[in-house]
Design an enzyme around this catalytic site. Structure first.
Site, short mmCIF file in Angstrom:
data_model
loop_
_atom_site.label_atom_id
_atom_site.label_comp_id
_atom_site.label_asym_id
_atom_site.label_seq_id
_atom_site.Cartn_x
_atom_site.Cartn_y
_atom_site.Cartn_z
N GLU A 3 -54.80 -16.46 -32.26
CA GLU A 3 -54.69 -15.40 -33.19
C GLU A 3 -53.83 -15.84 -34.18
O GLU A 3 -53.82 -15.21 -35.13
CB GLU A 3 -54.57 -14.19 -32.19
N HIS A 32 -56.62 -3.65 -23.45
CA HIS A 32 -57.60 -3.80 -24.46
C HIS A 32 -58.00 -2.48 -24.95
O HIS A 32 -59.05 -2.32 -25.40
CB HIS A 32 -59.02 -4.25 -23.75
#
Lengths: 339, 326
Positions: free
Chosen positions: B58, B127
């Protein structure tokens, strides 16, 4: 700067290219010496990180680049900026915090950038330029014009995880990227060997990338390595890693003595050894040029005086400039005046 | 009008905008297989130069978005779950949000980051974050939380064309929700709230995914004689303060519903705006229905107990409307 073709013999363009390289190294040295003096005697608005002693890496690499090639720099970025063709007046005005600065006084010493010359910019975050340069290399690949993207970073940044990520992406996508590690042995105020496992260059080798480890204080050796890496980029052959071993003479930043309060991370003898003519990149290059008959003492004196006069003019330009626009930050960030 | 699902609306927007501008590129994790459905068909249509699967990195995805945008491309970066933006946060907070300022305006960064946010599906805490407040606080980045297929399509298209970096946050659980989307070119401006229901007694201000619970709460409130107006914020940066304040001036009461943790949430910012600019119209304190500073637990019953729902909204609204809830 004229691009010296290093495979040529000692012909006219080669000689003028080398003189241009020395000229640029002198400009960087004199500009930064003046910044050190001003920071000490008068004060500058923010932190100033000088690359004195590392001029050969900046100039050697950039001597092989075109204006269209992209380049990202570090917090120690004045040399890269000037080597890539950045304007010393606009750089000084930026450091002085003036609206005539290259970034209108919004970035300062650690963030000089000039997109019209491919200078994506210096960066206050150690390793911050790695992924940005990789993205610029992706753009260069998509453009298909043979452009390269160079990323200067230090041995300190090589311990950031994003370094490994970028080596990986650059290689799997065959990007025209050149990762230039200026290995000065120091990670801010820490000796890098105490915080680094293995040889840095092995990290690039692990990603199957061509590696060149050169004497970073020998501008011709650096330029030679750059020439090969740039040619690979132009031919679409993918990324390269160049490690230039060098040394930073000044502190991590100019206020270092005050910050360390008597603490040290290196001896003054070590610093003095690197100041000597047999290690100093400018002194070494001068003697090469004299030995090869490319210039004489008179010419060298003239070049030195010229560099100093450019710096005098840059200081005057910076001092005369109007202060930064106090509303510009809002405008650039897209913030309403109410906020 | 055509009725399509939210994910399909996002997919249509991506297809149309990549078609429109050949300098628009898309990369990210698992975009080739389109695990969320939103990038389906892009690789086949636009090829492996413009549509790229990245490694799981990322920091580099976000940083490359900055570099490629600075070098002239219009970048769409897919980060999968919005929790993953934390891994890429230097490039987001220090580079993407700041480089236009730091370069004195030399560059624009036309970047759209896609990510799915929020809880409700037993994905557990790593998440399930609703982390739009973190992004709102950066400055320099637009933060979009469309709640309907029409807004998803229209706002994503506008965001991709915009020269500012933006985060397009798809609410978890909204992907399969259907809705009418206007045919042909459909653009929705950023920074404009929607008013899906008019009312006179209380304004329910919904952030992103909370729109379903809010509609359901409005029905329950009607049953006890409370006529609620609904504002769907849609865009957090820029924030449509005018529409919000005008509605509260009319109804005199406000409940802000946001699935972010309460501390420095979008709800607390909106409540502050109402206090600053709508104080004269207020007839009761502003209520916030948020998550009480906890992350989402995994067990469905434990998550449901924390996640804001219609009954929470009804209780909050009833308490400032002097109504008893059965």
């Amino acid at each position: 700067m004229a691009t010296p073709n290093l495979t040529q013999d000692q012909s006219e363009p080669w000689a003028s290219g080398q003189l241009a390289m020395l000229e640029r190294m002198l400009l960087i040295r004199h500009a930064e010496a003046r910044l050190a003096k001003t920071a000490k005697e008068v004060g500058l608005p923010g932190g100033v990180h000088l690359s004195i002693g590392q001029e050969a890496t900046a100039v050697g690499i950039c001597s092989q680049l075109d204006q269209d090639d992209w380049m990202t720099s570090t917090h120690r970025g004045h040399g890269h900026f000037l080597a890539k063709g950045g304007d010393v007046n606009a750089m000084f005005a930026e450091i002085w915090g003036k609206s005539t600065g290259i970034c209108k006084g919004m970035g300062g010493s650690m963030h000089v950038a000039d997109f019209s010359k491919g200078i994506i910019g210096a960066n206050g975050i150690v390793g911050g330029g790695l992924a940005i340069a990789t993205g610029a290399a992706l753009a260069a690949q998509l453009d298909g014009q043979g452009r390269a993207a160079v990323c200067f970073f230090g041995d300190g940044a090589a311990n950031q995880g994003v370094f490994m990520e970028c080596l990986n992406v650059a290689n799997i996508w065959n990007l025209p990227a050149i990762f230039v590690c200026e290995n000065n042995g120091l990670s801010e105020f820490t000796v890098s060997s105490t915080v680094t496992a293995g040889e840095l260059s092995n990290r690039a080798r692990a990603f199957d990338m061509p590696v060149s480890v050169v004497d970073g204080n020998d501008v011709r050796a650096v330029a030679q390595a750059a020439q090969e890496a740039v040619a690979r980029c132009r031919r679409g052959e993918g990324p390269s890693y160049i490690e230039a071993t060098t040394y930073r003479i000044h502190g991590h930043l100019e206020a270092e003595d005050m910050i360390l309060g008597g603490g040290t991370y290196r001896t003054s003898e070590e610093v003095e050894r690197w100041r000597k003519d047999d290690r100093d990149p400018i002194a070494r290059f001068r003697s090469c040029l004299l030995r090869d008959g490319i210039c004489d003492e008179t010419l060298l004196e003239g070049m030195t005086a010229h560099a100093e006069s450019l710096v005098d003019a840059a200081v005057a330009f910076a001092e005369e400039g109007p202060p930064a626009d106090t509303r510009l930050a809002y405008a650039l960030m897209g913030v309403g005046e109410e906020a | 009008m055509t009725k399509i699902r939210y994910t399909q609306a996002v997919n249509e927007a991506l297809h149309e905008e990549m078609e429109r501008d050949p300098k628009t590129i898309l990369f990210g994790e698992d975009v080739a297989l389109a695990v969320f459905g939103d990038t389906r068909g892009l690789l086949d249509k636009f090829g492996p130069q413009r549509v790229r699967n990245t490694p799981i990195c990322e920091a580099t995805i976000a940083g490359m978005a900055v570099g490629a945008a600075a070098a002239g491309y219009r970048v769409i970066a897919h980060m999968l779950f919005s929790n993953f933006i934390y891994t890429g946060f230097d490039a987001i907070a220090n580079q993407m949000a700041k480089l236009r300022l730091m370069t004195g305006g030399q560059i624009d960064l036309p970047i759209t980051v896609l990510a799915v946010y929020g809880g409700g599906a037993s994905q557990a805490a790593q998440h399930s974050d609703a982390n739009h407040p973190v992004l709102m606080n950066l400055g320099g980045i637009d933060v979009l939380v469309p709640a309907t297929p029409a807004d998803a399509k229209g706002m994503l298209k506008t965001a991709i064309r915009s020269n500012r970096p933006s985060f397009f946050l798809e609410a978890s659980g909204l992907g399969a929700v259907g809705g009418d989307v206007p045919d042909g070119e459909h653009l929705v401006p950023l920074g404009k709230a929607a008013r899906p229901k008019e009312g006179s007694d209380v304004t329910l201000i919904s952030v992103g995914s909370m729109i379903r619970a809010t509609h359901s709460a409005a029905k329950k409130l009607a049953a006890i004689g409370v006529d609620a107006e609904i504002i769907d914020v849609r865009s957090l940066v820029p924030l449509d303060e005018k529409t919000i304040v005008a509605s509260v001036m009319k109804t005199g009461r406000a409940v802000v519903i946001d699935e972010a943790r309460d501390m420095c949430s979008a709800a607390s910012q909106i409540a502050a705006v109402i206090a600053d600019k709508g104080f004269a119209g207020l007839r009761a304190p502003v209520r916030r229905v948020t998550v009480n500073n906890s992350s989402m637990p995994y067990a469905p019953n434990a998550e449901a107990a924390i996640f804001p729902n219609a009954d929470d909204i009804v209780r909050a609204a009833a308490s400032i409307c002097q109504r008893e809830v059965a």
